[in-house]
Design a protein around this motif. Structure first.
Motif, mmCIF file in Angstrom:
data_model
loop_
_atom_site.group_PDB
_atom_site.id
_atom_site.type_symbol
_atom_site.label_atom_id
_atom_site.label_comp_id
_atom_site.label_asym_id
_atom_site.label_seq_id
_atom_site.Cartn_x
_atom_site.Cartn_y
_atom_site.Cartn_z
ATOM 1 N N GLU A 1 0.818 -1.214 0.000
ATOM 2 C CA GLU A 1 0.000 0.000 0.000
ATOM 3 C C GLU A 1 0.852 1.263 0.000
ATOM 4 N N TYR A 2 1.966 1.249 0.730
ATOM 5 C CA TYR A 2 2.829 2.428 0.762
ATOM 6 C C TYR A 2 3.459 2.686 -0.601
ATOM 7 N N ASN A 3 3.512 1.676 -1.434
ATOM 8 C CA ASN A 3 4.102 1.787 -2.774
ATOM 9 C C ASN A 3 3.058 2.157 -3.834
ATOM 10 N N ALA A 4 1.869 2.554 -3.433
ATOM 11 C CA ALA A 4 0.767 2.807 -4.368
ATOM 12 C C ALA A 4 1.053 3.914 -5.376
ATOM 13 N N GLU A 5 1.895 4.867 -5.030
ATOM 14 C CA GLU A 5 2.190 5.938 -5.985
ATOM 15 C C GLU A 5 2.810 5.389 -7.263
ATOM 16 N N SER A 6 3.644 4.369 -7.135
ATOM 17 C CA SER A 6 4.249 3.760 -8.327
ATOM 18 C C SER A 6 3.186 3.142 -9.216
ATOM 19 N N TYR A 7 2.260 2.442 -8.593
ATOM 20 C CA TYR A 7 1.204 1.812 -9.370
ATOM 21 C C TYR A 7 0.292 2.866 -9.995
ATOM 22 N N ALA A 8 0.019 3.936 -9.262
ATOM 23 C CA ALA A 8 -0.816 5.015 -9.804
ATOM 24 C C ALA A 8 -0.146 5.665 -11.005
ATOM 25 N N GLU A 9 1.147 5.878 -10.941
ATOM 26 C CA GLU A 9 1.853 6.470 -12.076
ATOM 27 C C GLU A 9 1.786 5.553 -13.289
ATOM 28 N N TYR A 10 1.923 4.264 -13.052
ATOM 29 C CA TYR A 10 1.781 3.297 -14.141
ATOM 30 C C TYR A 10 0.383 3.395 -14.761
ATOM 31 N N LEU A 11 -0.648 3.420 -13.928
ATOM 32 C CA LEU A 11 -2.021 3.516 -14.440
ATOM 33 C C LEU A 11 -2.256 4.828 -15.176
ATOM 34 N N CYS A 12 -1.649 5.895 -14.708
ATOM 35 C CA CYS A 12 -1.791 7.184 -15.407
ATOM 36 C C CYS A 12 -1.151 7.125 -16.790
ATOM 37 N N ARG A 13 -0.075 6.359 -16.934
ATOM 38 C CA ARG A 13 0.517 6.193 -18.272
ATOM 39 C C ARG A 13 -0.420 5.389 -19.163
ATOM 40 N N ILE A 14 -1.043 4.371 -18.601
ATOM 41 C CA ILE A 14 -1.971 3.544 -19.368
ATOM 42 C C ILE A 14 -3.169 4.372 -19.834
ATOM 43 N N PHE A 15 -3.709 5.170 -18.927
ATOM 44 C CA PHE A 15 -4.905 5.967 -19.213
ATOM 45 C C PHE A 15 -4.537 7.443 -19.376
ATOM 46 N N SER A 16 -3.544 7.695 -20.199
ATOM 47 C CA SER A 16 -3.009 9.051 -20.364
ATOM 48 C C SER A 16 -4.004 10.021 -20.982
ATOM 49 N N ASP A 17 -5.053 9.508 -21.604
ATOM 50 C CA ASP A 17 -6.034 10.386 -22.241
ATOM 51 C C ASP A 17 -7.248 10.675 -21.342
ATOM 52 N N ASP A 18 -7.208 10.239 -20.102
ATOM 53 C CA ASP A 18 -8.356 10.401 -19.206
ATOM 54 C C ASP A 18 -7.935 11.170 -17.948
ATOM 55 N N GLU A 19 -8.061 12.485 -18.009
ATOM 56 C CA GLU A 19 -7.634 13.329 -16.894
ATOM 57 C C GLU A 19 -8.424 13.071 -15.620
ATOM 58 N N ASN A 20 -9.716 12.783 -15.756
ATOM 59 C CA ASN A 20 -10.522 12.491 -14.568
ATOM 60 C C ASN A 20 -10.038 11.227 -13.868
ATOM 61 N N PHE A 21 -9.745 10.204 -14.648
ATOM 62 C CA PHE A 21 -9.222 8.971 -14.070
ATOM 63 C C PHE A 21 -7.901 9.246 -13.364
ATOM 64 N N GLN A 22 -7.033 10.007 -14.027
ATOM 65 C CA GLN A 22 -5.732 10.308 -13.429
ATOM 66 C C GLN A 22 -5.893 11.035 -12.094
ATOM 67 N N LYS A 23 -6.803 11.983 -12.052
ATOM 68 C CA LYS A 23 -7.058 12.710 -10.799
ATOM 69 C C LYS A 23 -7.542 11.745 -9.720
ATOM 70 N N ASP A 24 -8.486 10.884 -10.085
ATOM 71 C CA ASP A 24 -9.034 9.928 -9.118
ATOM 72 C C ASP A 24 -7.992 8.921 -8.649
ATOM 73 N N ILE A 25 -7.190 8.411 -9.563
ATOM 74 C CA ILE A 25 -6.212 7.396 -9.188
ATOM 75 C C ILE A 25 -5.100 7.998 -8.334
ATOM 76 N N ARG A 26 -4.761 9.243 -8.591
ATOM 77 C CA ARG A 26 -3.750 9.904 -7.741
ATOM 78 C C ARG A 26 -4.306 10.145 -6.340
ATOM 79 N N HIS A 27 -5.595 10.490 -6.254
ATOM 80 C CA HIS A 27 -6.238 10.641 -4.941
ATOM 81 C C HIS A 27 -6.248 9.289 -4.219
ATOM 82 N N TRP A 28 -6.600 8.238 -4.942
ATOM 83 C CA TRP A 28 -6.580 6.888 -4.376
ATOM 84 C C TRP A 28 -5.189 6.549 -3.846
ATOM 85 N N ALA A 29 -4.155 6.892 -4.601
ATOM 86 C CA ALA A 29 -2.787 6.565 -4.198
ATOM 87 C C ALA A 29 -2.413 7.256 -2.896
ATOM 88 N N VAL A 30 -2.831 8.496 -2.725
ATOM 89 C CA VAL A 30 -2.554 9.214 -1.475
ATOM 90 C C VAL A 30 -3.167 8.455 -0.298
#
Length: 111
Positions: free
Chosen positions: A36-65
């Motif tokens: 769980e403490y490593n979630a930022e790495s996974y969130a960054e990976y997901l943001c690369r996958i979904f690079s065209d979805d700003e809402n998803f990126q915002k949500d996944i970064r919030h989830w990572a925090v």
């Protein structure tokens, strides 16, 4: 309903009783803390996958925090139960030994 965000400091640390913690549960908590403490790495990976979805990126970064906070709380809990375990040291070993290909820069970013 209480809408205040919890903090690690607000947890009832004084209520911990190491004698009531099963050793297998302690191992699971330690592993969960690292993941769980490593979630930022996974969130960054997901943001690369979904690079065209700003809402998803915002949500996944919030989830990572939130996940990082969970990991920190679990790590502190595990240290309180097992004072010989050092969360920061374990995290450093985890990160040095766990670098999946899809987390690395330049890795293929489509699913």
């Amino acid at each position: 309903m209480n809408t205040e965000h919890w903090t690690i400091e607000s947890l009832s640390w004084d209520r911990l009783d190491a004698t009531k913690v099963d050793e297998n549960l302690l191992r699971v908590i330690k592993a969960a803390a690292l993941v769980e403490y490593n979630a930022e790495s996974y969130a960054e990976y997901l943001c690369r996958i979904f690079s065209d979805d700003e809402n998803f990126q915002k949500d996944i970064r919030h989830w990572a925090v939130e996940e990082v906070q969970h990991g920190a709380a679990l790590g502190q809990w595990a240290e309180a139960i097992d004072p010989s375990w050092d969360f920061k040291d374990a995290m450093a070993r985890f990160r040095s030994g766990y670098v999946p290909e899809h987390f690395q820069d330049g890795a293929k970013t489509s699913i």
